[in-house]
Design a protein around this motif. Structure first.
Motif, short mmCIF file in Angstrom:
data_model
loop_
_atom_site.label_atom_id
_atom_site.label_comp_id
_atom_site.label_asym_id
_atom_site.label_seq_id
_atom_site.Cartn_x
_atom_site.Cartn_y
_atom_site.Cartn_z
N ASP A 46 -22.60 44.91 17.04
CA ASP A 46 -22.80 46.23 16.46
C ASP A 46 -21.70 47.14 16.94
O ASP A 46 -21.77 47.70 18.02
N ILE A 47 -20.65 47.25 16.12
CA ILE A 47 -19.47 47.99 16.56
C ILE A 47 -19.26 49.18 15.65
O ILE A 47 -19.20 49.03 14.43
N LYS A 48 -19.18 50.34 16.26
CA LYS A 48 -19.03 51.54 15.43
C LYS A 48 -17.55 51.89 15.28
O LYS A 48 -16.70 51.34 15.99
N SER A 49 -17.29 52.79 14.37
CA SER A 49 -15.90 53.16 14.08
C SER A 49 -15.24 53.73 15.33
O SER A 49 -15.79 54.59 16.01
N GLY A 50 -14.06 53.20 15.65
CA GLY A 50 -13.31 53.68 16.81
C GLY A 50 -13.69 53.01 18.12
O GLY A 50 -13.09 53.29 19.15
N GLU A 51 -14.64 52.10 18.05
CA GLU A 51 -15.08 51.43 19.28
C GLU A 51 -14.12 50.29 19.66
O GLU A 51 -13.57 49.61 18.80
#
Ligand code: ADP
Ligand code: MG
Length: 273
Positions: A46-51
């Motif tokens: 679960d990777i969010k934007s900018g992570e």
């Protein structure tokens, strides 16, 4: 150690399930086998934007396979895999869930950049042509505009003046920076790095990690398989420790590094730190 074997592995993705948008990666119950060999088993991401997410784990734990699946180089057998908010290789209509055409898959893949351990540059092309080739051949950008953009990308990775050099005339660190510029040329929203510094002489590792750190600071979403624990500690937001195709531990990078919950994570970190 009896208590360790009885314990369930800790698999707690840091974010809740979402469809996500550009720059996100979402995986649920990802499974991948080669023949009878299961190489990924129930991997959640679960990777969010900018992570910035670092993947660590012993050789053969499935890091490359996971990245290759996220890049569409391999297809998962089952599970949900969404990159940039889109199901990889599939589309959901009101009535069905159907495979995309080759052209549609190719379009999805241009949004996902990948950098390999062994650079994979075209040996018969100069640095400039390596960086501009995708722009010209895939994105149909005019040669002059592509060259201009490629020049600025080479500048961005610190290779001003190396435009006309062939890979064989460059150091590993320089070649890897060309590879990063080439991936960036396609304007991806997610960048995948598969042990980008493992093939480099130690004195060249820093220049590549420096470029990656700059990219992270600009807000690029990055998944990085690496053994560079310094990079993981300083740059990563999240960290996943994999072992034999499974997620052993996944969470806040500093937390996992400072207080690993699982014995296998502790043992691995003791070896690499
Ligand atoms: P890592 O990158 O963590 O070292 P890999 O994803 O490369 O791990 O490999 C995980 C397992 O999958 C290994 O046992 C490897 O031999 C196997 N594997 C990887 N790619 C293939 C393939 N194309 N065919 C068969 N087995 C593969
Ligand atoms: Mg690998």
């Amino acid at each position: 150690n009896e208590s360790a074997t009885k314990q369930q592995p800790t698999v707690e993705p840091p974010q809740a399930a979402t469809k996500g948008g550009l720059g996100t990666v979402y995986g649920r119950q990802l499974v991948k086998s080669f023949g009878h060999r299961t190489v990924l088993q129930d991997v959640d991401l679960d990777i969010k934007s900018g992570e910035i997410c670092c993947l660590i784990g012993p050789s053969g734990s499935g890091k490359s396979t996971l990245l290759r699946c996220i890049n569409g180089l391999e297809k998962v057998d089952s599970g949900i895999l969404r990159v940039n908010g889109e199901d990889l290789g599939y589309e959901e209509t009101e009535t069905q869930y159907r495979p995309l055409s080759k052209k549609q898959v190719a379009a999805q893949r241009t949004q996902i950049g990948m950098v390999f351990q062994h650079f994979n540059l075209f040996p018969n092309m100069t640095a400039l042509h390596n960086v501009m080739s995708g722009l010209v051949l895939v994105k149909r950008v005019k040669k002059q505009a592509a060259a201009e953009h490629a020049r600025s990308l080479l500048q961005q990775v610190g290779l001003d003046g190396h435009e006309n050099h062939y890979p064989s005339a460059m150091s590993g660190g320089q070649q890897q920076r060309v590879a990063i510029a080439r991936a960036l040329a396609m304007d991806p929203s997610v960048m995948l790095f598969d042990e980008p510094t493992s093939a480099l002489d130690p004195e060249l590792v820093g220049e590549v990690l420096g470029v990656m750190q700059q990219l992270a600071e600009k807000g690029m979403t990055m998944l990085v398989a690496t053994h560079e624990m310094g990079f993981a500690r300083e740059v990563a937001d999240s960290l996943m420790f994999m072992c034999a195709g499974r997620t052993v531990e996944y969470g806040d990078a500093r937390e996992v590094l400072a207080h690993p919950k699982e014995e296998r994570t502790q043992q691995f970190l003791e070896k690499v730190l």
